[in-house]
Design a protein around this motif. Structure first.
Motif, PDB file in Angstrom:
ATOM      1  N   LEU A 231     -22.360 -27.214  24.293  1.00 33.68           N
ATOM      2  CA  LEU A 231     -23.700 -27.869  24.008  1.00 33.68           C
ATOM      3  C   LEU A 231     -23.922 -28.773  25.286  1.00 33.68           C
ATOM      4  O   LEU A 231     -24.793 -29.407  25.512  1.00 33.68           O
ATOM      5  CB  LEU A 231     -23.984 -27.931  22.596  1.00 33.68           C
ATOM      6  N   GLY A 232     -23.433 -29.928  25.141  1.00 37.46           N
ATOM      7  CA  GLY A 232     -22.664 -30.863  25.161  1.00 37.46           C
ATOM      8  C   GLY A 232     -23.284 -30.914  27.635  1.00 37.46           C
ATOM      9  O   GLY A 232     -23.179 -31.848  28.030  1.00 37.46           O
ATOM     10  N   ASN A 233     -23.024 -29.236  28.072  1.00 37.60           N
ATOM     11  CA  ASN A 233     -23.254 -29.604  29.598  1.00 37.60           C
ATOM     12  C   ASN A 233     -24.536 -28.828  29.461  1.00 37.60           C
ATOM     13  O   ASN A 233     -24.429 -27.567  29.037  1.00 37.60           O
ATOM     14  CB  ASN A 233     -21.847 -28.899  29.779  1.00 37.60           C
ATOM     15  N   LYS A 234     -25.580 -29.544  29.510  1.00 33.75           N
ATOM     16  CA  LYS A 234     -26.778 -28.910  30.294  1.00 33.75           C
ATOM     17  C   LYS A 234     -27.001 -28.174  31.750  1.00 33.75           C
ATOM     18  O   LYS A 234     -27.733 -27.131  31.322  1.00 33.75           O
ATOM     19  CB  LYS A 234     -27.790 -29.886  30.662  1.00 33.75           C
ATOM     20  N   ALA A 235     -26.139 -27.824  32.087  1.00 35.44           N
ATOM     21  CA  ALA A 235     -26.043 -27.402  33.610  1.00 35.44           C
ATOM     22  C   ALA A 235     -25.199 -25.716  33.020  1.00 35.44           C
ATOM     23  O   ALA A 235     -25.091 -25.024  33.747  1.00 35.44           O
ATOM     24  CB  ALA A 235     -25.540 -27.830  34.980  1.00 35.44           C
ATOM     25  N   ALA A 236     -24.748 -25.860  31.704  1.00 37.10           N
ATOM     26  CA  ALA A 236     -23.413 -24.664  31.490  1.00 37.10           C
ATOM     27  C   ALA A 236     -23.971 -23.728  30.885  1.00 37.10           C
ATOM     28  O   ALA A 236     -25.279 -23.788  30.758  1.00 37.10           O
ATOM     29  CB  ALA A 236     -22.770 -25.099  29.907  1.00 37.10           C
ATOM     30  N   PRO A 237     -23.570 -22.606  31.556  1.00 35.51           N
ATOM     31  CA  PRO A 237     -24.703 -21.007  32.019  1.00 35.51           C
ATOM     32  C   PRO A 237     -24.507 -19.933  30.054  1.00 35.51           C
ATOM     33  O   PRO A 237     -23.834 -21.105  29.652  1.00 35.51           O
ATOM     34  CB  PRO A 237     -23.970 -20.370  31.865  1.00 35.51           C
ATOM     35  N   ILE A 238     -25.397 -19.812  29.513  1.00 37.17           N
ATOM     36  CA  ILE A 238     -25.075 -19.230  28.412  1.00 37.17           C
ATOM     37  C   ILE A 238     -25.201 -17.456  29.009  1.00 37.17           C
ATOM     38  O   ILE A 238     -25.949 -16.723  28.987  1.00 37.17           O
ATOM     39  CB  ILE A 238     -27.350 -18.818  27.977  1.00 37.17           C
ATOM     40  N   ALA A 239     -24.305 -17.049  27.990  1.00 35.19           N
ATOM     41  CA  ALA A 239     -23.827 -15.603  28.070  1.00 35.19           C
ATOM     42  C   ALA A 239     -24.324 -15.128  27.215  1.00 35.19           C
ATOM     43  O   ALA A 239     -24.582 -15.181  26.160  1.00 35.19           O
ATOM     44  CB  ALA A 239     -22.342 -16.125  28.146  1.00 35.19           C
ATOM     45  N   PHE A 240     -25.170 -14.190  27.515  1.00 36.78           N
ATOM     46  CA  PHE A 240     -25.999 -12.978  26.690  1.00 36.78           C
ATOM     47  C   PHE A 240     -25.155 -11.233  26.899  1.00 36.78           C
ATOM     48  O   PHE A 240     -24.747 -11.398  27.682  1.00 36.78           O
ATOM     49  CB  PHE A 240     -27.476 -12.515  27.939  1.00 36.78           C
ATOM     50  N   ALA A 241     -25.056 -11.519  26.083  1.00 36.99           N
ATOM     51  CA  ALA A 241     -24.772  -9.727  25.875  1.00 36.99           C
ATOM     52  C   ALA A 241     -26.199  -8.902  25.045  1.00 36.99           C
ATOM     53  O   ALA A 241     -26.688  -8.890  24.417  1.00 36.99           O
ATOM     54  CB  ALA A 241     -23.548  -9.394  24.814  1.00 36.99           C
ATOM     55  N   ALA A 242     -26.643  -7.790  25.212  1.00 40.37           N
ATOM     56  CA  ALA A 242     -28.159  -7.677  25.782  1.00 40.37           C
ATOM     57  C   ALA A 242     -28.071  -5.625  24.949  1.00 40.37           C
ATOM     58  O   ALA A 242     -27.144  -4.788  26.235  1.00 40.37           O
ATOM     59  CB  ALA A 242     -29.322  -8.019  26.630  1.00 40.37           C
ATOM     60  N   ASP A 243     -28.512  -5.396  24.046  1.00 36.43           N
ATOM     61  CA  ASP A 243     -29.014  -3.807  24.066  1.00 36.43           C
ATOM     62  C   ASP A 243     -29.972  -3.334  24.922  1.00 36.43           C
ATOM     63  O   ASP A 243     -31.368  -4.357  24.348  1.00 36.43           O
ATOM     64  CB  ASP A 243     -29.082  -3.719  22.366  1.00 36.43           C
ATOM     65  N   LEU A 244     -30.006  -2.915  25.998  1.00 35.33           N
ATOM     66  CA  LEU A 244     -31.811  -2.269  26.816  1.00 35.33           C
ATOM     67  C   LEU A 244     -31.899  -1.422  26.573  1.00 35.33           C
ATOM     68  O   LEU A 244     -32.275  -0.504  27.001  1.00 35.33           O
ATOM     69  CB  LEU A 244     -31.352  -2.722  28.447  1.00 35.33           C
ATOM     70  N   SER A 245     -31.234  -0.694  25.481  1.00 30.51           N
ATOM     71  CA  SER A 245     -31.653   0.984  25.301  1.00 30.51           C
ATOM     72  C   SER A 245     -33.510   0.814  25.146  1.00 30.51           C
ATOM     73  O   SER A 245     -34.035   2.317  25.557  1.00 30.51           O
ATOM     74  CB  SER A 245     -31.539   1.498  23.421  1.00 30.51           C
ATOM     75  N   LYS A 246     -34.227   0.475  24.843  1.00 32.36           N
ATOM     76  CA  LYS A 246     -35.160   0.935  24.690  1.00 32.36           C
ATOM     77  C   LYS A 246     -35.934  -0.637  25.990  1.00 32.36           C
ATOM     78  O   LYS A 246     -37.351  -0.733  25.632  1.00 32.36           O
ATOM     79  CB  LYS A 246     -35.460   0.155  23.205  1.00 32.36           C
ATOM     80  N   VAL A 247     -36.038  -0.770  26.401  1.00 35.08           N
ATOM     81  CA  VAL A 247     -36.748  -1.659  28.036  1.00 35.08           C
ATOM     82  C   VAL A 247     -36.778  -0.615  28.919  1.00 35.08           C
ATOM     83  O   VAL A 247     -35.808   0.681  29.105  1.00 35.08           O
ATOM     84  CB  VAL A 247     -35.933  -2.636  27.920  1.00 35.08           C
ATOM     85  N   SER A 248     -37.688  -0.517  29.592  1.00 36.00           N
ATOM     86  CA  SER A 248     -37.592  -0.187  31.484  1.00 36.00           C
ATOM     87  C   SER A 248     -37.652  -1.707  32.034  1.00 36.00           C
ATOM     88  O   SER A 248     -37.056  -3.012  31.996  1.00 36.00           O
ATOM     89  CB  SER A 248     -38.988   0.018  31.719  1.00 36.00           C
ATOM     90  N   MET A 249     -36.281  -1.115  33.012  1.00 35.65           N
ATOM     91  CA  MET A 249     -35.712  -1.563  34.418  1.00 35.65           C
ATOM     92  C   MET A 249     -36.088  -1.907  35.248  1.00 35.65           C
ATOM     93  O   MET A 249     -36.618  -0.706  35.975  1.00 35.65           O
ATOM     94  CB  MET A 249     -34.641  -1.716  33.947  1.00 35.65           C
ATOM     95  N   SER A 250     -36.198  -3.410  36.539  1.00 35.79           N
ATOM     96  CA  SER A 250     -36.629  -2.593  37.438  1.00 35.79           C
ATOM     97  C   SER A 250     -36.069  -3.411  38.755  1.00 35.79           C
ATOM     98  O   SER A 250     -35.341  -4.487  37.904  1.00 35.79           O
ATOM     99  CB  SER A 250     -38.145  -2.683  37.960  1.00 35.79           C
ATOM    100  N   ILE A 251     -35.340  -3.214  39.708  1.00 34.87           N
ATOM    101  CA  ILE A 251     -34.934  -4.308  40.830  1.00 34.87           C
ATOM    102  C   ILE A 251     -35.492  -3.924  42.023  1.00 34.87           C
ATOM    103  O   ILE A 251     -35.656  -3.330  43.056  1.00 34.87           O
ATOM    104  CB  ILE A 251     -33.455  -3.815  41.297  1.00 34.87           C
ATOM    105  N   ALA A 252     -36.583  -4.870  42.068  1.00 34.10           N
ATOM    106  CA  ALA A 252     -37.737  -4.842  43.645  1.00 34.10           C
ATOM    107  C   ALA A 252     -37.385  -4.798  44.367  1.00 34.10           C
ATOM    108  O   ALA A 252     -37.813  -3.834  45.450  1.00 34.10           O
ATOM    109  CB  ALA A 252     -39.385  -6.302  43.070  1.00 34.10           C
ATOM    110  N   PRO A 253     -36.525  -5.421  44.770  1.00 29.64           N
ATOM    111  CA  PRO A 253     -35.966  -5.673  46.280  1.00 29.64           C
ATOM    112  C   PRO A 253     -35.245  -4.154  46.691  1.00 29.64           C
ATOM    113  O   PRO A 253     -35.193  -4.273  48.019  1.00 29.64           O
ATOM    114  CB  PRO A 253     -34.990  -6.884  46.248  1.00 29.64           C
ATOM    115  N   ILE A 254     -34.620  -3.681  46.082  1.00 31.57           N
ATOM    116  CA  ILE A 254     -34.135  -1.395  46.104  1.00 31.57           C
ATOM    117  C   ILE A 254     -35.210  -0.781  46.204  1.00 31.57           C
ATOM    118  O   ILE A 254     -34.634   0.117  45.625  1.00 31.57           O
ATOM    119  CB  ILE A 254     -32.428  -1.671  45.915  1.00 31.57           C
ATOM    120  N   SER A 255     -36.265  -1.408  44.534  1.00 31.57           N
ATOM    121  CA  SER A 255     -36.894  -0.529  44.528  1.00 31.57           C
ATOM    122  C   SER A 255     -36.936   0.996  44.209  1.00 31.57           C
ATOM    123  O   SER A 255     -36.800   1.997  43.762  1.00 31.57           O
ATOM    124  CB  SER A 255     -37.386   0.054  46.110  1.00 31.57           C
ATOM    125  N   TRP A 256     -35.773   0.212  43.104  1.00 26.14           N
ATOM    126  CA  TRP A 256     -35.552   0.772  41.599  1.00 26.14           C
ATOM    127  C   TRP A 256     -36.185   0.610  40.242  1.00 26.14           C
ATOM    128  O   TRP A 256     -36.376  -0.414  40.323  1.00 26.14           O
ATOM    129  CB  TRP A 256     -33.242   0.377  41.774  1.00 26.14           C
TER     130      TRP A 256
END
Length: 289
Positions: A231-256
């Motif tokens: 928490l003392g490093n404002k530039a430190a990344p936040i590590a996420f683990a996510a359940d994507l079972s109920k979401v729609s996903m897209s990656i525009a640059p590759i039209s996916w």
């Protein structure tokens, strides 16, 4: 034979360790049993330097081995008070239990029930290394303004534990109005690293409110676990683990594109700032299809 002397006391004031403010009580009951002495204080209070008061519902003092080379003493204090008053007491120089935590106590408001324990030998100028201090507290109606950048914590209930120089807090609250579970840890020693873990289910609006805009990648509710390792490093990344079972996903640059799919999960690092600005890195998605 055995010696057992009991007596009542009125207007009791007890000092106990260095600059810690005295305990004042309207009455008390004392017992001298052979080589041990115990005092139970009733209707007690402790006034901290700022003028705040801690109400002590239980004040027990015990002295073991009065004729020994070192008499051992223990103090148990249970009571209630405002969070800032309790934290001020824990942060007095003689204890410094939260002084190195990097916690700005001025931002914290809560009603607090606490239990504080002290154990030490009754010797002149007892060193801090020989004082064992523990503390537990339950904070209710908790508000922490600016807990993280652009994030306020409200309506919180937290259990706080201080032991062996380390500090932990766990509980439930609202993060910018969203229900979350929060755990926080600070290691031992001055300047020790602090970490936090947050669990919640966030929809599109929730993510934008707390500054995590993933609209270019996903749409829909996401149960997430976010871990901040430093928490003392404002530039430190936040590590996420996510359940994507109920979401729609897209990656525009590759039209996916892909619609909601059971057993889909993802891990990624979110950078809230720094030289590269806000960004997502190391995105890994697992699931069928």
């Amino acid at each position: 034979g055995s010696m057992d002397i009991r007596f009542a006391m009125e207007n009791v004031t007890s000092t106990y360790y260095k600059d810690l403010p005295p305990i004042s009580a309207q009455s008390g009951e004392a017992q001298l049993l052979d080589n041990d002495f115990a005092l139970q204080m009733k209707n007690a209070s402790i006034a901290v330097p700022s003028g705040g008061n801690l109400k002590i519902s239980k004040g027990d003092l015990q002295f073991t081995g009065l004729v020994a080379v070192e008499t051992l003493s223990s103090y148990t204090l249970e009571g209630t008070g405002k969070a800032q008053t309790v934290l001020e007491f824990l942060n007095l120089p003689a204890l410094s239990l939260v002084g190195s935590a990097g916690v700005d106590t001025e931002r914290i408001a809560a009603d607090t029930a606490f239990s504080i324990g002290l154990k030490m030998p009754l010797i002149k100028d007892v060193p801090r290394s020989r004082v064992v201090a523990t503390a537990k507290a339950r904070l209710t109606n908790t508000t922490i303004k600016g807990a993280l950048e652009k994030i306020d914590i409200t309506d919180g209930t937290f259990d706080l534990t201080v032991a062996k120089g380390e500090l932990d807090a766990n509980g439930n609250a609202k993060l910018n109005g969203k229900d979350v579970e929060i755990s926080w840890h600070r290691g031992r020693g001055k300047g020790a690293r602090q970490s936090a873990k947050i669990q919640a289910t966030l929809d599109d609006d929730d993510r934008q409110k707390i500054g995590i805009d993933l609209s270019d990648f996903v749409a829909g509710p996401i149960p997430i676990t976010a871990t901040v390792s430093d928490l003392g490093n404002k530039a430190a990344p936040i590590a996420f683990a996510a359940d994507l079972s109920k979401v729609s996903m897209s990656i525009a640059p590759i039209s996916w594109k892909r619609g909601p799919t059971p057993k889909t999960s993802a891990t990624f690092n979110f950078y809230p700032g720094g030289e590269g600005g806000r960004r997502v890195e190391n995105l890994e998605i697992e699931g069928p299809g």
